[in-house]
Scaffold this motif. Structure first.
Motif, PDB file in Angstrom:
ATOM      1  N   GLY A 193      -0.109   4.348  13.003  1.00  0.00           N
ATOM      2  CA  GLY A 193      -1.415   3.816  12.615  1.00  0.00           C
ATOM      3  C   GLY A 193      -1.650   3.826  11.116  1.00  0.00           C
ATOM      4  O   GLY A 193      -2.593   3.223  10.626  1.00  0.00           O
ATOM      5  N   MET A 194      -0.806   4.507  10.377  1.00  0.00           N
ATOM      6  CA  MET A 194      -0.962   4.576   8.927  1.00  0.00           C
ATOM      7  C   MET A 194      -0.295   3.364   8.292  1.00  0.00           C
ATOM      8  O   MET A 194       0.873   3.085   8.527  1.00  0.00           O
ATOM      9  N   GLY A 195      -1.059   2.631   7.484  1.00  0.00           N
ATOM     10  CA  GLY A 195      -0.506   1.446   6.840  1.00  0.00           C
ATOM     11  C   GLY A 195      -0.888   1.388   5.378  1.00  0.00           C
ATOM     12  O   GLY A 195      -1.576   2.258   4.856  1.00  0.00           O
ATOM     13  N   GLY A 196      -0.424   0.354   4.734  1.00  0.00           N
ATOM     14  CA  GLY A 196      -0.745   0.188   3.316  1.00  0.00           C
ATOM     15  C   GLY A 196       0.093   1.099   2.454  1.00  0.00           C
ATOM     16  O   GLY A 196       1.226   1.424   2.781  1.00  0.00           O
ATOM     17  N   GLY A 197      -0.466   1.515   1.356  1.00  0.00           N
ATOM     18  CA  GLY A 197       0.254   2.434   0.489  1.00  0.00           C
ATOM     19  C   GLY A 197       0.835   1.746  -0.720  1.00  0.00           C
ATOM     20  O   GLY A 197       0.514   0.598  -1.049  1.00  0.00           O
ATOM     21  N   LEU A 198       1.706   2.462  -1.369  1.00  0.00           N
ATOM     22  CA  LEU A 198       2.332   1.974  -2.593  1.00  0.00           C
ATOM     23  C   LEU A 198       3.700   1.388  -2.267  1.00  0.00           C
ATOM     24  O   LEU A 198       4.521   2.027  -1.600  1.00  0.00           O
ATOM     25  N   ALA A 199       3.965   0.200  -2.758  1.00  0.00           N
ATOM     26  CA  ALA A 199       5.185  -0.528  -2.395  1.00  0.00           C
ATOM     27  C   ALA A 199       6.451   0.164  -2.879  1.00  0.00           C
ATOM     28  O   ALA A 199       7.504   0.051  -2.257  1.00  0.00           O
ATOM     29  N   PHE A 200       6.381   0.911  -3.963  1.00  0.00           N
ATOM     30  CA  PHE A 200       7.587   1.518  -4.521  1.00  0.00           C
ATOM     31  C   PHE A 200       7.897   2.897  -3.939  1.00  0.00           C
ATOM     32  O   PHE A 200       8.871   3.535  -4.341  1.00  0.00           O
ATOM     33  N   LEU A 201       7.087   3.356  -2.975  1.00  0.00           N
ATOM     34  CA  LEU A 201       7.346   4.636  -2.313  1.00  0.00           C
ATOM     35  C   LEU A 201       7.839   4.404  -0.894  1.00  0.00           C
ATOM     36  O   LEU A 201       7.537   3.384  -0.272  1.00  0.00           O
ATOM     37  N   ALA A 202       8.571   5.365  -0.393  1.00  0.00           N
ATOM     38  CA  ALA A 202       9.065   5.285   0.985  1.00  0.00           C
ATOM     39  C   ALA A 202       7.892   5.412   1.961  1.00  0.00           C
ATOM     40  O   ALA A 202       6.835   5.956   1.629  1.00  0.00           O
ATOM     41  N   ARG A 203       8.081   4.926   3.175  1.00  0.00           N
ATOM     42  CA  ARG A 203       7.027   4.969   4.194  1.00  0.00           C
ATOM     43  C   ARG A 203       6.561   6.400   4.459  1.00  0.00           C
ATOM     44  O   ARG A 203       5.370   6.646   4.621  1.00  0.00           O
ATOM     45  N   GLU A 204       7.462   7.345   4.507  1.00  0.00           N
ATOM     46  CA  GLU A 204       7.101   8.740   4.766  1.00  0.00           C
ATOM     47  C   GLU A 204       6.185   9.291   3.679  1.00  0.00           C
ATOM     48  O   GLU A 204       5.262  10.052   3.951  1.00  0.00           O
TER      49      GLU A 204
END
Length: 107
Positions: free
Chosen positions: A63-74
């Motif tokens: 359910g967690m989305g978005g974030g910073l493109a240059f970081l890994a999903r974790e």
């Protein structure tokens, strides 16, 4: 409809509905009863903090989305959980202030 793996438990959904009911009651009460309004504000912020804490600690990663493109999903998931956790702590502090206001008002 059966629950899916990413769904929140029923009690979290119920609390989200209660938040809307309490906010409507607070608007209807207005300035007529300050003690009741303080009580509802404490209840409102306490429930919001509980929902935020559940998201930070127990929600699924899908359910967690978005974030910073240059970081890994974790790493983005960790950032999202920290943001929800900080928000939960802040709303619990607001809840404490509302309780303080409630207890300091004269009857």
């Amino acid at each position: 409809m059966p629950a899916q793996s990413g769904d929140a438990p029923d009690w979290v959904i119920l609390l989200c509905g209660v938040i809307f009911i309490i906010s409507g009651l607070m608007m209807l009460i207005g300035q007529f009863n300050e003690r009741l309004k303080d009580f509802l504000a404490a209840l409102f912020t306490g429930i919001m903090g509980t929902v935020g804490l559940w998201v930070a600690a127990f929600s699924s990663d899908e359910g967690m989305g978005g974030g910073l493109a240059f970081l890994a999903r974790e790493q983005n998931i960790l950032i999202a959980r920290c943001v929800f956790g900080i928000g939960a702590i802040f709303t619990f502090l607001l809840c404490g202030y509302a309780i303080k206001q409630l207890l300091s008002r004269k009857v």
